[in-house]
Design a protein around this motif. Sequence first.
Motif, PDB file in Angstrom:
ATOM      1  N   UNK A 259      26.256  -6.296  21.343  1.00 15.43           N
ATOM      2  CA  UNK A 259      24.839  -6.030  21.110  1.00 15.43           C
ATOM      3  C   UNK A 259      24.226  -7.054  20.152  1.00 15.43           C
ATOM      4  N   UNK A 260      24.996  -7.512  19.159  1.00 11.50           N
ATOM      5  CA  UNK A 260      24.495  -8.535  18.255  1.00 11.50           C
ATOM      6  C   UNK A 260      24.207  -9.837  19.001  1.00 11.50           C
ATOM      7  N   UNK A 261      24.930 -10.056  20.099  1.00 14.20           N
ATOM      8  CA  UNK A 261      24.763 -11.296  20.864  1.00 14.20           C
ATOM      9  C   UNK A 261      23.408 -11.389  21.547  1.00 14.20           C
ATOM     10  N   UNK A 262      22.699 -10.259  21.665  1.00 17.82           N
ATOM     11  CA  UNK A 262      21.359 -10.299  22.264  1.00 17.82           C
ATOM     12  C   UNK A 262      20.360 -10.992  21.350  1.00 17.82           C
ATOM     13  N   UNK A 263      20.743 -11.182  20.076  1.00 18.51           N
ATOM     14  CA  UNK A 263      19.837 -11.863  19.159  1.00 18.51           C
ATOM     15  C   UNK A 263      19.620 -13.311  19.571  1.00 18.51           C
ATOM     16  N   UNK A 264      20.665 -13.962  20.095  1.00 17.30           N
ATOM     17  CA  UNK A 264      20.538 -15.376  20.470  1.00 17.30           C
ATOM     18  C   UNK A 264      19.484 -15.604  21.551  1.00 17.30           C
ATOM     19  N   UNK A 265      19.555 -14.934  22.723  1.00 19.67           N
ATOM     20  CA  UNK A 265      18.511 -15.188  23.721  1.00 19.67           C
ATOM     21  C   UNK A 265      17.126 -14.784  23.243  1.00 19.67           C
ATOM     22  N   UNK A 266      17.046 -13.775  22.356  1.00 23.20           N
ATOM     23  CA  UNK A 266      15.747 -13.400  21.810  1.00 23.20           C
ATOM     24  C   UNK A 266      15.178 -14.538  20.984  1.00 23.20           C
ATOM     25  N   UNK A 267      16.012 -15.151  20.142  1.00 24.62           N
ATOM     26  CA  UNK A 267      15.572 -16.295  19.331  1.00 24.62           C
ATOM     27  C   UNK A 267      15.190 -17.466  20.236  1.00 24.62           C
ATOM     28  N   UNK A 268      15.995 -17.724  21.262  1.00 23.88           N
ATOM     29  CA  UNK A 268      15.702 -18.825  22.184  1.00 23.88           C
ATOM     30  C   UNK A 268      14.381 -18.599  22.901  1.00 23.88           C
ATOM     31  N   UNK A 269      14.145 -17.362  23.325  1.00 23.50           N
ATOM     32  CA  UNK A 269      12.919 -17.037  24.057  1.00 23.50           C
ATOM     33  C   UNK A 269      11.689 -17.240  23.171  1.00 23.50           C
ATOM     34  N   UNK A 270      11.758 -16.752  21.938  1.00 24.52           N
ATOM     35  CA  UNK A 270      10.623 -16.894  21.013  1.00 24.52           C
ATOM     36  C   UNK A 270      10.365 -18.366  20.713  1.00 24.52           C
ATOM     37  N   UNK A 271      11.428 -19.124  20.479  1.00 18.34           N
ATOM     38  CA  UNK A 271      11.269 -20.554  20.211  1.00 18.34           C
ATOM     39  C   UNK A 271      10.659 -21.282  21.407  1.00 18.34           C
ATOM     40  N   UNK A 272      11.070 -20.880  22.612  1.00 23.86           N
ATOM     41  CA  UNK A 272      10.590 -21.566  23.819  1.00 23.86           C
ATOM     42  C   UNK A 272       9.085 -21.434  23.988  1.00 23.86           C
ATOM     43  N   UNK A 273       8.545 -20.257  23.683  1.00 23.31           N
ATOM     44  CA  UNK A 273       7.110 -20.031  23.914  1.00 23.31           C
ATOM     45  C   UNK A 273       6.257 -20.307  22.677  1.00 23.31           C
ATOM     46  N   UNK A 274       6.889 -20.608  21.547  1.00 21.89           N
ATOM     47  CA  UNK A 274       6.124 -20.916  20.333  1.00 21.89           C
ATOM     48  C   UNK A 274       6.340 -22.367  19.919  1.00 21.89           C
TER      49      UNK A 274
END
Length: 330
Positions: free
Chosen positions: A266-281
Motif C-alpha cells: 500500500x505504501x508503494x501507491x505513493x510513488x505513482x501518485x507523486x509521479x502523476x502530480x508531477x506530470x500534470x504540474x
Amino acid sequence: MSKSPLISRLPFISIWADSDAQQRTALKGVVLAIVSNLLFGVLYFYSSLLQPLTGTQVFIWRMLSMWVVLVGFLAITGRLSFHINRLRELSSLKQWLWLLLPTPIFFSQLWLFMWAPVNDQGVQVAMGYFLFPLMMVVFGFIFFGERLSRLQWLAVLFAMLGIGLEMLRTQSVSWATLWVCGTYPIYYILRRLQGITAMTGMLVDLSLFLPIAIGYLVIAAPGNFMFVTGSGLYFMLVASLGVISVLALKTNIDASQILPVNVFGMMSYLEPLVLFVLAITVLGDSFETSMLYSYGFIWLGIMFLIAHGIQQIRANRRSPKPWQKGARVS
C-alpha cells in the motif's frame, strides 16, 4: 540530556518516544518507504533539469552513474564480494541465460522512466505504475493459480473498465502505460523465481549495460560526453543522479524487509501518485476533464485493492503468526 519541551511536542518525536521497539521498527519502515517513493519522484523530473540532453541521453548517464555509485557503495560496505560470489555459483550457460532473461525489461523500463517526462508521456507512465499492482494480481491468478478475494476481483473489474473507457475515448491506449504495467510484473516475477537479491540483480543489469554506455558516450556521442564533463553543473547533476537512484533503491529495499508485505504494497501507491502530480504540474503534461471518467474507474479499482490490503493487515493482527515481510525489486 533531556529533550526540550518544543522538540518533545513534535508529532514524529512524540510518536517515537511513546512507541515500543516493534512499533519503532514499523515506523522506521514507513519512513523509509516514504523517502524512497519521494526520491523516485525526484528522479522523474530529473530529465527536465538536464535539458538540452534528451531523455535517452539522461538514461545513458543514469545507468553509468548508478553503476559507479552502486559498486562504490557495495565495496565500502564490504558487500561486493557477497554478490560476486553469488554470481560465481552460476556454472552453466543455461543458468546465465536464465539470469539475464529479464535484463532487457529492466533496460527498457529505466529508459522509459527518463524519456517519458520530457516527451509528454508523464501521465501515461504514472498510470502504468498505478496499474502495476493490479496487473501483479492478474499475473498471480493466471500463472500461479492464486485465488482472488471479492475485493481483488472488483479491483481488476473496475481497472479493466477504466482501460476500456480510455480506449473508447482515444481510440487507442498509451503504449507507455501498457509497457509499464505489462512487462514490469514479468521482470519482478522472473527475479523472484531466480531467487537473487535486488542488489545482485541490479549489479548484473548495470554491469551489462556499462560497455554500452561507455561506447555510446566515447564513440557515438563524444560531443555529449565533452558537454557533461566540461560543465561543473551538469557533471554534478549526473553524479547526483546516480546517488539518488541508488539511495532510492536502498531505502526501498530496506522498507520492504521491515514492513509486512501488505503495508509495503500500500505504501508503494505513493510513488505513482507523486509521479502523476508531477506530470500534470511540474512537467506540464495535459490532463483532459474527460480523462476523469476512465482514470476514475482505475483509481476506484486501486481503492478496492487497498481495502483488500487493510483486511489482510487486520487479519494478520489477529493471527498469532508473525507478519510476512515484503520483498520487492525496484
